[in-house]
Design an enzyme around this catalytic site. Structure first.
Site, PDB file in Angstrom:
ATOM      1  N   LYS A  53       1.046  -1.452  -0.160  1.00 44.76           N
ATOM      2  CA  LYS A  53       0.116  -0.151   0.246  1.00 44.76           C
ATOM      3  C   LYS A  53       1.232   1.468   0.207  1.00 44.76           C
ATOM      4  O   LYS A  53       2.447   0.775   0.022  1.00 44.76           O
ATOM      5  CB  LYS A  53      -0.618   0.090   1.278  1.00 44.76           C
ATOM      6  CG  LYS A  53      -1.934  -0.956   0.930  1.00 44.76           C
ATOM      7  CD  LYS A  53      -2.825  -1.339  -0.118  1.00 44.76           C
ATOM      8  CE  LYS A  53      -3.972  -2.830  -0.041  1.00 44.76           C
ATOM      9  NZ  LYS A  53      -4.568  -3.023   1.151  1.00 44.76           N
TER      10      LYS A  53
HETATM   11  C1  LIG Z   1      -5.648  -3.711   1.129  1.00 47.77           C
HETATM   12  C2  LIG Z   1      -6.905  -4.286   1.491  1.00 47.77           C
HETATM   13  C3  LIG Z   1      -7.803  -3.575   2.432  1.00 47.77           C
HETATM   14  C4  LIG Z   1      -7.848  -4.279   3.321  1.00 47.77           C
HETATM   15  O1  LIG Z   1      -6.583  -3.863   4.284  1.00 47.77           O
HETATM   16  P1  LIG Z   1      -4.898  -4.785   5.292  1.00 47.77           P
HETATM   17  O2  LIG Z   1      -4.555  -4.470   6.087  1.00 47.77           O
HETATM   18  O3  LIG Z   1      -4.642  -6.098   4.404  1.00 47.77           O
HETATM   19  O4  LIG Z   1      -6.077  -6.128   6.300  1.00 47.77           O
HETATM   20  C5  LIG Z   1      -8.496  -3.183   2.708  1.00 47.77           C
HETATM   21  N1  LIG Z   1      -9.264  -2.544   1.087  1.00 47.77           N
HETATM   22  C6  LIG Z   1      -8.820  -2.401   0.513  1.00 47.77           C
HETATM   23  C7  LIG Z   1      -9.797  -2.054  -0.757  1.00 47.77           C
HETATM   24  C8  LIG Z   1      -7.245  -3.490   0.142  1.00 47.77           C
HETATM   25  O5  LIG Z   1      -6.648  -2.981  -1.156  1.00 47.77           O
END
Ligand SMILES: *Cc1c(COP(=O)(O)O)cnc(C)c1O
Length: 385
Positions: free
Chosen positions: A184
């Site tokens: 991310k």
């Molecule tokens: C990565 C992601 C999540 C979940 O995040 P985590 O930190 O992996 O729990 C939720 N929604 C979207 C759109 C994502 O890309």
């Protein structure tokens, strides 16, 4: 030709990050210490929000949002089908029912008309997912939410650092969820954040991430008190000081990283604009796109090959493309639990057959971007001949 594999996304950790975590390790607080509040305040400032609440993942952020929104049995929440499962799972955690809406074909973002068509007497909230890092049409969605007395929530896990009509992501919905996973925009290993302007929602979120207990360990230490009360059923969704030290160090680099992602995306768009059989998604002029993913759609007819073949050929050359996403309602859990089925969201299903996410991350080099471009061009040229 260098054949070092190029991942679709990757973190960037430098010596400053390492030093920040080491300093936290040598301090008195490994968790629930001063760095948590510091990171929350920096994050709130960055996103133009009054409050930010740190949690252990993006999924925990979404769960906290559904809790703070009071979602429970019998409640429906509208979620786009083109997203990661966690955007919908959070509704189920609270006993609610996710109702899947379709997306616009040019951006793959939540379609306001589809949202309207899914509203029932039980609908309580809308989850706007900023797919690939492109902020949704928040003015249109906020209008629907206001008219129908629904809560507008943002799953902004892709879009930290982006903006809509000059307003930063994180300030565009009643509550916004962020993920701090390594792929991310910035990372704390695992981690998440919720932003809101409502102090009451922030208070509920802070209780929720700490078992439903109204004070934390540090507050009791400062007050010289042992007494605490658990007033709600919560979880241990805390983010540690070690992680917040990393987050603080990462956040200052984010604006430059978003610019770098945008520059790579611009190169891709220019390179692919004249090619038959491959098309990029649209970026609306009123947004700054955070460019978490660079998604192309492949035309099976023109290319004479399906997405799986293209996927395999690119990966063979070390271009580690990915697919985002399997329509959430087609997962076995949703079919079994909610009776969802093929055909519910035709735009999402058509897109799912075509999409491919190309590598994009801040420390990707120009020559790596060129390798991706050349490999995609080769794919198109060979198949069109
Ligand atoms: C990565 C992601 C999540 C979940 O995040 P985590 O930190 O992996 O729990 C939720 N929604 C979207 C759109 C994502 O890309």
């Amino acid at each position: 030709m260098s054949s070092t594999p190029i991942p679709y996304g990757r973190q960037w950790i430098d010596e400053e990050d390492v030093a920040a975590v080491v300093a936290a390790l040598r301090s008195d607080w490994l968790t629930t210490g001063p760095r948590v509040a510091e990171f929350e305040q920096a994050f709130a400032r960055f996103t133009g929000s009054a409050e930010a609440v740190a949690v252990s993942s993006g999924t925990a952020a979404l769960h906290g949002i559904m809790y703070a929104a009071g979602i429970g049995a019998g409640d429906e929440v509208i979620v786009p089908a083109m997203t990661f499962a966690a955007s919908a799972n959070c509704v189920v955690y609270q006993g609610g029912k996710p109702v899947f809406a379709d997306v616009k074909p040019d951006t793959l973002l939540l379609d306001p008309d589809s949202v309207i068509s899914k509203i029932t007497a039980r609908t309580r909230a809308i989850v706007a997912v900023d797919y690939a890092g492109h902020p949704c049409d928040y003015d249109a969605l906020r209008q629907i939410a206001t008219d129908r007395n629904l809560l507008l929530v943002a799953d902004a896990c892709h879009s930290l650092g982006g903006s809509y009509k000059g307003r930063p992501v994180g300030s565009l919905a009643a509550m916004s969820a962020f993920s701090l996973h390594p792929v991310k925009p910035i990372t704390t290993g695992e981690g998440g954040m919720i932003t809101t302007d409502d102090p009451e929602l922030a208070r509920r979120l802070r209780t929720f991430r700490n078992h439903g207990i109204t004070t934390d360990h540090r507050q009791r230490e400062q007050q010289g008190s042992w007494f605490y009360e658990m007033t709600e059923l919560g979880y241990n969704y805390r983010l540690t000081d070690l992680q917040c030290a990393l987050g603080l160090s990462q956040l200052v680099k984010l604006p430059a990283w978003v610019e770098r992602r945008q520059a790579i995306a611009a190169r891709y768009s220019a390179a692919f604009s004249g090619l038959d059989g491959i098309s990029s998604l649209t970026t609306h002029p009123q947004v700054s796109h955070a460019c978490h993913l660079y998604v192309v759609r492949l035309d099976k007819q023109i290319l004479g090959m399906n997405r799986s073949t293209a996927f395999a050929q690119l990966r063979e050359q070390g271009i580690l493309v990915n697919v985002h996403y399997v329509p959430v309602y087609l997962h076995p859990f949703y079919r079994r639990q909610f009776g969802t089925r093929q055909g519910q969201c035709p735009v999402v299903e058509e897109a799912y057959e075509q999409v491919l996410s190309l590598p994009v991350f801040p420390h990707m080099s120009d020559s790596e971007a060129s390798r991706v471009i050349d490999a995609v061009k080769l794919l198109v040229e060979v198949s069109v001949q």
